[in-house]
Design an enzyme around this catalytic site. Structure first.
Site, PDB file in Angstrom:
ATOM      1  N   LEU A  49     -10.103  46.357 -77.696  1.00  0.00           N
ATOM      2  CA  LEU A  49      -9.074  45.539 -78.320  1.00  0.00           C
ATOM      3  C   LEU A  49      -8.025  45.082 -77.310  1.00  0.00           C
ATOM      4  O   LEU A  49      -7.431  44.019 -77.457  1.00  0.00           O
ATOM      5  CB  LEU A  49      -8.373  46.326 -79.434  1.00  0.00           C
ATOM      6  CG  LEU A  49      -9.185  46.584 -80.714  1.00  0.00           C
ATOM      7  CD1 LEU A  49      -8.451  47.585 -81.596  1.00  0.00           C
ATOM      8  CD2 LEU A  49      -9.417  45.289 -81.455  1.00  0.00           C
ATOM      9  N   GLY A  50      -7.779  45.906 -76.304  1.00  0.00           N
ATOM     10  CA  GLY A  50      -6.768  45.563 -75.309  1.00  0.00           C
ATOM     11  C   GLY A  50      -6.350  46.804 -74.548  1.00  0.00           C
ATOM     12  O   GLY A  50      -7.092  47.784 -74.483  1.00  0.00           O
ATOM     13  N   GLY A  70      -2.712  49.280 -73.299  1.00  0.00           N
ATOM     14  CA  GLY A  70      -1.299  49.565 -73.395  1.00  0.00           C
ATOM     15  C   GLY A  70      -0.774  50.074 -72.074  1.00  0.00           C
ATOM     16  O   GLY A  70      -1.444  49.994 -71.043  1.00  0.00           O
ATOM     17  N   MET A 116      -0.304  53.069 -71.128  1.00  0.00           N
ATOM     18  CA  MET A 116      -0.910  54.303 -70.636  1.00  0.00           C
ATOM     19  C   MET A 116      -2.416  54.373 -70.808  1.00  0.00           C
ATOM     20  O   MET A 116      -3.034  55.297 -70.284  1.00  0.00           O
ATOM     21  CB  MET A 116      -0.287  55.513 -71.348  1.00  0.00           C
ATOM     22  CG  MET A 116       1.146  55.773 -70.963  1.00  0.00           C
ATOM     23  SD  MET A 116       1.770  57.299 -71.713  1.00  0.00           S
ATOM     24  CE  MET A 116       1.927  56.787 -73.418  1.00  0.00           C
ATOM     25  N   GLY A 117      -2.999  53.445 -71.530  1.00  0.00           N
ATOM     26  CA  GLY A 117      -4.432  53.568 -71.757  1.00  0.00           C
ATOM     27  C   GLY A 117      -5.063  52.331 -72.348  1.00  0.00           C
ATOM     28  O   GLY A 117      -4.404  51.306 -72.546  1.00  0.00           O
ATOM     29  N   LEU A 118      -6.352  52.452 -72.632  1.00  0.00           N
ATOM     30  CA  LEU A 118      -7.130  51.372 -73.232  1.00  0.00           C
ATOM     31  C   LEU A 118      -7.205  51.573 -74.737  1.00  0.00           C
ATOM     32  O   LEU A 118      -7.162  52.706 -75.230  1.00  0.00           O
ATOM     33  CB  LEU A 118      -8.535  51.344 -72.634  1.00  0.00           C
ATOM     34  CG  LEU A 118      -8.596  51.017 -71.139  1.00  0.00           C
ATOM     35  CD1 LEU A 118      -9.995  51.270 -70.600  1.00  0.00           C
ATOM     36  CD2 LEU A 118      -8.212  49.557 -70.912  1.00  0.00           C
ATOM     37  N   VAL A 119      -7.331  50.467 -75.466  1.00  0.00           N
ATOM     38  CA  VAL A 119      -7.400  50.520 -76.922  1.00  0.00           C
ATOM     39  C   VAL A 119      -8.738  49.934 -77.360  1.00  0.00           C
ATOM     40  O   VAL A 119      -9.108  48.823 -76.964  1.00  0.00           O
ATOM     41  CB  VAL A 119      -6.241  49.742 -77.571  1.00  0.00           C
ATOM     42  CG1 VAL A 119      -6.286  49.904 -79.097  1.00  0.00           C
ATOM     43  CG2 VAL A 119      -4.897  50.226 -77.035  1.00  0.00           C
ATOM     44  N   LYS A 175      -6.666  54.603 -79.138  1.00  0.00           N
ATOM     45  CA  LYS A 175      -6.009  54.477 -77.840  1.00  0.00           C
ATOM     46  C   LYS A 175      -6.355  55.706 -77.001  1.00  0.00           C
ATOM     47  O   LYS A 175      -6.140  56.844 -77.436  1.00  0.00           O
ATOM     48  CB  LYS A 175      -4.498  54.375 -78.012  1.00  0.00           C
ATOM     49  CG  LYS A 175      -3.731  54.184 -76.710  1.00  0.00           C
ATOM     50  CD  LYS A 175      -2.256  53.937 -77.007  1.00  0.00           C
ATOM     51  CE  LYS A 175      -1.471  53.658 -75.734  1.00  0.00           C
ATOM     52  NZ  LYS A 175      -0.049  53.365 -76.024  1.00  0.00           N
ATOM     53  N   ASP A 184      11.070  49.284 -76.810  1.00  0.00           N
ATOM     54  CA  ASP A 184      10.282  48.179 -76.246  1.00  0.00           C
ATOM     55  C   ASP A 184       9.922  47.170 -77.335  1.00  0.00           C
ATOM     56  O   ASP A 184       8.797  46.694 -77.411  1.00  0.00           O
ATOM     57  CB  ASP A 184       9.014  48.709 -75.577  1.00  0.00           C
ATOM     58  CG  ASP A 184       8.402  47.691 -74.604  1.00  0.00           C
ATOM     59  OD1 ASP A 184       9.132  46.763 -74.172  1.00  0.00           O
ATOM     60  OD2 ASP A 184       7.213  47.810 -74.273  1.00  0.00           O
TER      61      ASP A 184
END
Length: 353
Positions: free
Chosen positions: A26-27, A29, A31-34, A47, A141
């Site tokens: 999906l994308g 962030g 700190m990590g991948l989703v 995530k 944020d």
């Protein structure tokens, strides 16, 4: 206009996490991948901490703090927590998947919203911040990329750098966590100084971007955002100037509270004639609403063994909503509207909350 494309898994991506089968990216962030995943027939967003960060105690604590934030905030204003394992070799969090575009996507594709749309966003964001702050959280944020626009309202996502009251604190004076274009000056100077007022500042900056199509500030270094400089409000509808300038006040104590922002926004929505006695589609520009409805109606990724394919035989056409400009009050206003009007009366300029 178009439906978001799910990126395929790569050779280095996992195919399962916990009990979830992963089907695509999906994308990513901070700190990590989703990933998009399934455990039953309902999709979830999973995530996963980047492998190179999983061994870092600091990032594990950050990840655990994000999990605590998601647990606290619940699912009404954000994506609800489904499952998590912060102690796994590679920690992960699974949340409800909301098939909705981000506000940033909509702005980049269709330009700025109308003044009416901006007031709708202001009400939703203020309501979300009221809840976030009520459970002793700071988002830190808030920006268009972290706001999902669904047909039943907005969702605030990505609590990766949120602050949980009572935590030991994972920031230092030299760390300006957040996004500079939307960041309060005191947060840019020291993330530990971020407060509820800093989130309101980010709300104001997000409204500027939504109503003008551009960010209110341009900065490459945190030091640039610590200065008391005027925001770029070119193109901002006059009706929004008072609220936005107060929200972007340099001194935190001069900013409105989320409650004050909500009451001001609701007052304007009522004046515009937005229906209050039933669930209505968001009063957004037609192109925005069509995009939201198309995304909602079209599956991100069809998995035959889990999800029955959905075929749109008719193009998605948003219902028409023509808001009267400053409509006269209904001679018999519904109780909900009357309650809001009584709370708002006399408070439109009370930006102290």
């Amino acid at each position: 206009m178009g439906v978001k494309v799910l990126k395929p898994l790569t050779a280095v991506d996992p195919t399962t996490v916990g009990d979830f089968r992963l089907v695509g990216r999906l994308g990513h962030g901070s700190m990590g991948l989703v990933y998009l995943g399934y455990r039953s027939t309902r999709p979830v967003a999973v995530k996963v901490v980047r492998p190179q960060l999983a061994e870092d105690d600091y990032f594990r604590r950050r990840f655990a703090q994000e999990l605590e934030a998601i647990r606290r905030v619940g699912g009404f204003h954000t994506a609800a927590l489904v499952d998590a394992d912060p102690m796994a070799a590679t920690p992960w969090i699974a949340t409800q998947y909301i098939n909705a575009p981000s506000l940033l996507e909509l702005l980049e594709q269709h330009g700025a919203v109308s003044e009416l749309g901006a007031w709708w966003l202001a009400a939703g964001l203020a309501d979300a911040l009221m809840h976030v702050h009520s459970v002793h959280l700071l988002h830190r944020d808030l920006k268009p990329a972290n706001v999902l626009v669904a047909s039943d309202g907005i969702r605030v996502i990505d609590f990766g750098i949120s602050h949980v009251s009572g935590s030991t604190g994972l920031t230092t004076a030299s760390a300006a966590l957040g996004t500079l274009a939307y960041m309060a000056p005191e947060q840019a100077a020291d993330s530990r100084r971020a407060s509820e007022a800093a989130d309101v500042y980010s709300l104001g900056a997000t409204l500027v971007h939504a109503a003008t199509g551009h960010v209110p500030f341009h900065a490459h270094l945190a030091m640039q955002r610590t200065l008391d400089i005027e925001p770029d409000l070119a193109g901002l509808p006059p009706g929004l100037v008072d609220l936005v300038t107060h929200a972007l006040a340099f001194d935190a104590e001069d900013r409105p509270t989320p409650q004050s922002v909500l009451e001001t926004a609701m007052g304007h929505l009522l004046d515009f004639g937005v229906p209050t006695d039933a669930q209505a589609y968001p009063p957004l520009p037609a192109a925005f609403l069509a995009e939201v409805l198309e995304r909602q109606a079209t599956p991100l990724e069809i998995t035959p063994e889990l999800v029955a394919p959905v075929s749109l035989t008719e193009p998605v056409t948003p219902p028409s909503f023509v808001a009267p400009q400053r409509a006269e009050p209904d001679p018999e206003p519904d109780r909900w509207a009357a309650r809001w009007r009584s709370r708002i009366e006399g408070r439109r300029s009370d930006y102290g909350g």
